[in-house]
Write a protein that holds these residues in place. Sequence first.
Motif, PDB file in Angstrom:
ATOM      1  N   GLU A   1     -26.239 -26.613  72.759  1.00  0.00           N
ATOM      2  CA  GLU A   1     -27.326 -26.511  72.172  1.00  0.00           C
ATOM      3  C   GLU A   1     -26.961 -26.993  70.572  1.00  0.00           C
ATOM      4  O   GLU A   1     -26.369 -27.705  69.688  1.00  0.00           O
ATOM      5  CB  GLU A   1     -27.000 -24.799  71.654  1.00  0.00           C
ATOM      6  N   TYR A   2     -28.484 -27.144  70.173  1.00  0.00           N
ATOM      7  CA  TYR A   2     -29.218 -27.286  68.488  1.00  0.00           C
ATOM      8  C   TYR A   2     -29.822 -26.587  67.890  1.00  0.00           C
ATOM      9  O   TYR A   2     -30.565 -25.196  68.292  1.00  0.00           O
ATOM     10  CB  TYR A   2     -29.600 -28.382  69.287  1.00  0.00           C
ATOM     11  N   ASP A   3     -29.890 -26.481  66.730  1.00  0.00           N
ATOM     12  CA  ASP A   3     -30.912 -25.561  65.570  1.00  0.00           C
ATOM     13  C   ASP A   3     -31.750 -26.019  65.264  1.00  0.00           C
ATOM     14  O   ASP A   3     -32.810 -26.282  65.263  1.00  0.00           O
ATOM     15  CB  ASP A   3     -29.899 -25.149  64.689  1.00  0.00           C
ATOM     16  N   TYR A   4     -31.583 -28.050  65.304  1.00  0.00           N
ATOM     17  CA  TYR A   4     -32.708 -28.843  64.958  1.00  0.00           C
ATOM     18  C   TYR A   4     -32.038 -30.069  65.800  1.00  0.00           C
ATOM     19  O   TYR A   4     -31.193 -30.412  65.884  1.00  0.00           O
ATOM     20  CB  TYR A   4     -33.040 -29.418  63.146  1.00  0.00           C
ATOM     21  N   LEU A   5     -33.105 -30.118  66.024  1.00  0.00           N
ATOM     22  CA  LEU A   5     -33.847 -31.726  66.985  1.00  0.00           C
ATOM     23  C   LEU A   5     -33.938 -32.747  67.202  1.00  0.00           C
ATOM     24  O   LEU A   5     -35.606 -33.227  65.980  1.00  0.00           O
ATOM     25  CB  LEU A   5     -34.310 -31.984  68.484  1.00  0.00           C
ATOM     26  N   ILE A   6     -33.616 -34.437  66.531  1.00  0.00           N
ATOM     27  CA  ILE A   6     -34.690 -35.189  66.136  1.00  0.00           C
ATOM     28  C   ILE A   6     -34.218 -36.424  67.570  1.00  0.00           C
ATOM     29  O   ILE A   6     -33.105 -36.858  67.818  1.00  0.00           O
ATOM     30  CB  ILE A   6     -34.092 -36.118  65.326  1.00  0.00           C
ATOM     31  N   VAL A   7     -36.279 -36.560  68.092  1.00  0.00           N
ATOM     32  CA  VAL A   7     -36.100 -37.422  69.620  1.00  0.00           C
ATOM     33  C   VAL A   7     -35.926 -39.066  68.576  1.00  0.00           C
ATOM     34  O   VAL A   7     -37.111 -39.017  68.101  1.00  0.00           O
ATOM     35  CB  VAL A   7     -36.701 -36.981  70.095  1.00  0.00           C
ATOM     36  N   ALA A   8     -34.784 -40.054  68.956  1.00  0.00           N
ATOM     37  CA  ALA A   8     -35.549 -41.266  68.427  1.00  0.00           C
ATOM     38  C   ALA A   8     -34.995 -42.403  69.452  1.00  0.00           C
ATOM     39  O   ALA A   8     -33.953 -43.102  69.525  1.00  0.00           O
ATOM     40  CB  ALA A   8     -34.106 -40.892  67.014  1.00  0.00           C
TER      41      ALA A   8
ATOM     42  N   GLY B   1     -41.057 -31.368  78.988  1.00  0.00           N
ATOM     43  CA  GLY B   1     -42.048 -30.278  77.659  1.00  0.00           C
ATOM     44  C   GLY B   1     -42.454 -30.956  76.369  1.00  0.00           C
ATOM     45  O   GLY B   1     -42.851 -29.778  75.668  1.00  0.00           O
ATOM     46  N   LEU B   2     -43.039 -32.166  75.879  1.00  0.00           N
ATOM     47  CA  LEU B   2     -42.877 -33.018  74.668  1.00  0.00           C
ATOM     48  C   LEU B   2     -43.974 -33.269  74.704  1.00  0.00           C
ATOM     49  O   LEU B   2     -44.637 -33.951  75.782  1.00  0.00           O
ATOM     50  CB  LEU B   2     -41.758 -33.797  73.974  1.00  0.00           C
ATOM     51  N   PRO B   3     -45.370 -33.129  73.704  1.00  0.00           N
ATOM     52  CA  PRO B   3     -47.350 -33.577  73.986  1.00  0.00           C
ATOM     53  C   PRO B   3     -46.672 -34.464  73.342  1.00  0.00           C
ATOM     54  O   PRO B   3     -46.212 -35.305  72.826  1.00  0.00           O
ATOM     55  CB  PRO B   3     -46.874 -32.521  72.477  1.00  0.00           C
ATOM     56  N   GLN B   4     -47.275 -35.304  74.763  1.00  0.00           N
ATOM     57  CA  GLN B   4     -47.381 -37.082  74.641  1.00  0.00           C
ATOM     58  C   GLN B   4     -48.737 -37.573  74.380  1.00  0.00           C
ATOM     59  O   GLN B   4     -49.423 -36.713  75.239  1.00  0.00           O
ATOM     60  CB  GLN B   4     -46.951 -37.875  75.531  1.00  0.00           C
ATOM     61  N   ASP B   5     -49.065 -38.650  73.269  1.00  0.00           N
ATOM     62  CA  ASP B   5     -50.553 -39.260  73.595  1.00  0.00           C
ATOM     63  C   ASP B   5     -50.590 -40.280  74.754  1.00  0.00           C
ATOM     64  O   ASP B   5     -49.817 -40.009  75.648  1.00  0.00           O
ATOM     65  CB  ASP B   5     -50.733 -39.825  71.935  1.00  0.00           C
TER      66      ASP B   5
ATOM     67  N   GLY C   1     -38.927 -42.576  64.567  1.00  0.00           N
ATOM     68  CA  GLY C   1     -39.709 -44.187  65.852  1.00  0.00           C
ATOM     69  C   GLY C   1     -40.351 -44.458  66.660  1.00  0.00           C
ATOM     70  O   GLY C   1     -41.596 -43.808  66.963  1.00  0.00           O
ATOM     71  N   ASP C   2     -40.140 -45.684  67.845  1.00  0.00           N
ATOM     72  CA  ASP C   2     -40.901 -45.760  68.436  1.00  0.00           C
ATOM     73  C   ASP C   2     -41.585 -45.146  69.655  1.00  0.00           C
ATOM     74  O   ASP C   2     -42.782 -45.084  70.163  1.00  0.00           O
ATOM     75  CB  ASP C   2     -40.184 -46.933  69.671  1.00  0.00           C
ATOM     76  N   ILE C   3     -40.826 -43.791  69.538  1.00  0.00           N
ATOM     77  CA  ILE C   3     -41.015 -42.863  70.802  1.00  0.00           C
ATOM     78  C   ILE C   3     -41.906 -41.940  69.890  1.00  0.00           C
ATOM     79  O   ILE C   3     -42.682 -41.012  70.770  1.00  0.00           O
ATOM     80  CB  ILE C   3     -39.625 -41.838  71.296  1.00  0.00           C
ATOM     81  N   ALA C   4     -42.647 -41.911  68.521  1.00  0.00           N
ATOM     82  CA  ALA C   4     -43.229 -40.643  68.024  1.00  0.00           C
ATOM     83  C   ALA C   4     -44.099 -41.476  67.412  1.00  0.00           C
ATOM     84  O   ALA C   4     -44.739 -42.428  67.232  1.00  0.00           O
ATOM     85  CB  ALA C   4     -42.538 -40.156  66.724  1.00  0.00           C
ATOM     86  N   ALA C   5     -45.605 -40.856  67.461  1.00  0.00           N
ATOM     87  CA  ALA C   5     -46.598 -40.676  67.012  1.00  0.00           C
ATOM     88  C   ALA C   5     -47.401 -40.272  66.697  1.00  0.00           C
ATOM     89  O   ALA C   5     -48.166 -39.035  66.458  1.00  0.00           O
ATOM     90  CB  ALA C   5     -47.928 -41.459  68.412  1.00  0.00           C
ATOM     91  N   GLN C   6     -48.032 -40.178  65.635  1.00  0.00           N
ATOM     92  CA  GLN C   6     -48.369 -39.538  64.826  1.00  0.00           C
ATOM     93  C   GLN C   6     -50.363 -40.029  65.135  1.00  0.00           C
ATOM     94  O   GLN C   6     -49.965 -39.970  65.768  1.00  0.00           O
ATOM     95  CB  GLN C   6     -48.492 -39.177  63.103  1.00  0.00           C
ATOM     96  N   ASP C   7     -51.136 -38.925  64.572  1.00  0.00           N
ATOM     97  CA  ASP C   7     -52.712 -39.106  64.391  1.00  0.00           C
ATOM     98  C   ASP C   7     -53.311 -40.708  64.429  1.00  0.00           C
ATOM     99  O   ASP C   7     -53.830 -41.046  65.703  1.00  0.00           O
ATOM    100  CB  ASP C   7     -53.797 -38.054  64.409  1.00  0.00           C
TER     101      ASP C   7
ATOM    102  N   ARG D   1     -45.966 -41.880  73.642  1.00  0.00           N
ATOM    103  CA  ARG D   1     -44.968 -41.314  72.663  1.00  0.00           C
ATOM    104  C   ARG D   1     -45.631 -40.057  72.156  1.00  0.00           C
ATOM    105  O   ARG D   1     -46.712 -38.669  72.435  1.00  0.00           O
ATOM    106  CB  ARG D   1     -45.739 -42.341  71.644  1.00  0.00           C
ATOM    107  N   ILE D   2     -44.702 -39.326  72.063  1.00  0.00           N
ATOM    108  CA  ILE D   2     -44.554 -37.949  71.735  1.00  0.00           C
ATOM    109  C   ILE D   2     -45.040 -37.726  70.291  1.00  0.00           C
ATOM    110  O   ILE D   2     -45.113 -38.119  69.112  1.00  0.00           O
ATOM    111  CB  ILE D   2     -42.958 -37.179  71.058  1.00  0.00           C
ATOM    112  N   GLN D   3     -45.856 -36.587  70.079  1.00  0.00           N
ATOM    113  CA  GLN D   3     -47.608 -36.472  69.311  1.00  0.00           C
ATOM    114  C   GLN D   3     -46.447 -35.751  68.326  1.00  0.00           C
ATOM    115  O   GLN D   3     -45.584 -34.560  68.825  1.00  0.00           O
ATOM    116  CB  GLN D   3     -48.256 -35.673  69.665  1.00  0.00           C
ATOM    117  N   VAL D   4     -46.694 -35.507  66.772  1.00  0.00           N
ATOM    118  CA  VAL D   4     -46.007 -35.113  65.883  1.00  0.00           C
ATOM    119  C   VAL D   4     -47.066 -34.792  64.612  1.00  0.00           C
ATOM    120  O   VAL D   4     -48.236 -35.622  64.913  1.00  0.00           O
ATOM    121  CB  VAL D   4     -44.589 -36.034  65.137  1.00  0.00           C
ATOM    122  N   ASP D   5     -46.658 -33.692  63.858  1.00  0.00           N
ATOM    123  CA  ASP D   5     -47.675 -33.988  62.760  1.00  0.00           C
ATOM    124  C   ASP D   5     -47.380 -34.424  61.266  1.00  0.00           C
ATOM    125  O   ASP D   5     -46.374 -35.441  61.445  1.00  0.00           O
ATOM    126  CB  ASP D   5     -47.752 -32.223  62.299  1.00  0.00           C
TER     127      ASP D   5
END
Length: 483
Positions: free
Chosen positions: A118-125, A291-295, A318-324, A299-303
């Motif tokens: 279980e987590y309170d916060y998660l960083i996917v990297a 179940g994470l939004p992807q482009d 990191g490589d797995i994340a992408a902003q707009d 890559r996982i969409q982040v704000d």
Amino acid sequence: MVMPFLSRRPTVPAKDGHSWPHVIILGGGFAGAHAVRALRDARVRVTLIDRNVYKTFQPLLYQVATAGLNPGDVTMFLRGLSLKVPNMRYRQGHVTGVDPEHRTVTIDEGQQGTHELEYDYLIVANGATTTFFGTPGAEEHAMPMYTRSQAIAIRDRVFSELERSSREAEAGVDRLHVCVVGGGPTGVEIAGALADFRMQELDILYPEMDPGTLQITVLNRGEDLIKEFRPEFREYAAEELRERGVTLQLGKGVQSVGYDHVVLDDDTILESDITIWAAGVTVPEIVSEWGLPQDKRGRIQVDDYLQVKGLPGVYAAGDIAAQDDPLPQLAQPAVQMGEAAAAAIAAEVAGKPRKKFEYTDLGTMATIGRHAAIAEIPHMPGLTGSVGWAAWLGVHVAKMIGHRNRRAVAMNLLTLYGGTRATHQPNPVVGEVDSVRAARIFEEQAKHRKFGRDAQGASESDRIAAAQEGEHGARDVSDPVKD
């Protein structure tokens, strides 16, 4: 006064640490490791999960692949992070699931089934992986270079084929052709390192072979190498490679890959005893099940805060994340994103406002070979040649985590590239060199080969069918352990 070297270093966060929010970080690469370090003063418990017990400094993997550095020079034991981050714990395992709704991560640790944390916060990297773009034969025969084990496999394959070729050198039967697919920094760097090895060491280590026996070709779909750099630097890189005897095939993609050849888009067939794949990366397929939004690229969409869109408490870096406006999948963006995601979590825990992530472009560097590198730094004139190489070395050594790694890399690279040809003493890092197995597979593949002794020039469809039937592919020579 308490003497630091006589006092016991704390190994637990605090007496009440068990009640602190739990942060899980997936992946111990650039983003994950720097996120851990950025949480050292936060009142959180950190669990770092990775299937490897080490962090790899990927920008120097090409030196491992070309026998310039030891694998241990570019890897650091992830548990060593607890020296500065006592609130971190490491768990080795393969992440099989993420449930944002129930805030759990499922991992397979190889025993008693899977476990949920279980987590309170998660960083996917957890980074990216090699993509072959659906190229026929590439997965069976091309050798990627994205992990430590893959770099070791390339190194062992190169020396296995050199040993095999040396036994046929007197008869002048065949040359050893290495094709590097991809003209980005990785492709340019490994081609340059192989060319330097040919010029500096090959005739000493293999006196029975003509140095021209080793042929190096870079294949790139685009017309320019290292398109991340300014046009003048692209031309500089191309000219430096040509001066080192590297053949450039630009403007043509790879249609298919065989045991000893590649077929280009215009149906040209090039000999390639070793095909090194440095053409691109993609997000692991399993991420699509979380179940994470992807482009469009996966890559996982982040704000603006690197929080996954629509999922409070879940961040990606990191490589797995992408902003707009996605950043390039390079080390420096990953480092800054990892630190920023951790800072956002630390701010939330402390009840402070988060800061939007703003990327600071510190420049881009690439080395072409001995005393030849490019350093493109914002608001400064670009550096090339020996000055650029010195800057490249200094930055890469400084960015490594761990004093031992820094010392080892600095000394080994200075020894490798310092001095002159007359003073240089060849001492490549070698491992499991099995030229007997390489020769056996070479013979077995005669009916599928298009070049070399006894080649029968099978059609491409025959070769693909053979691969599907389970016959040995080129990558089987080294048989790397996947990591």
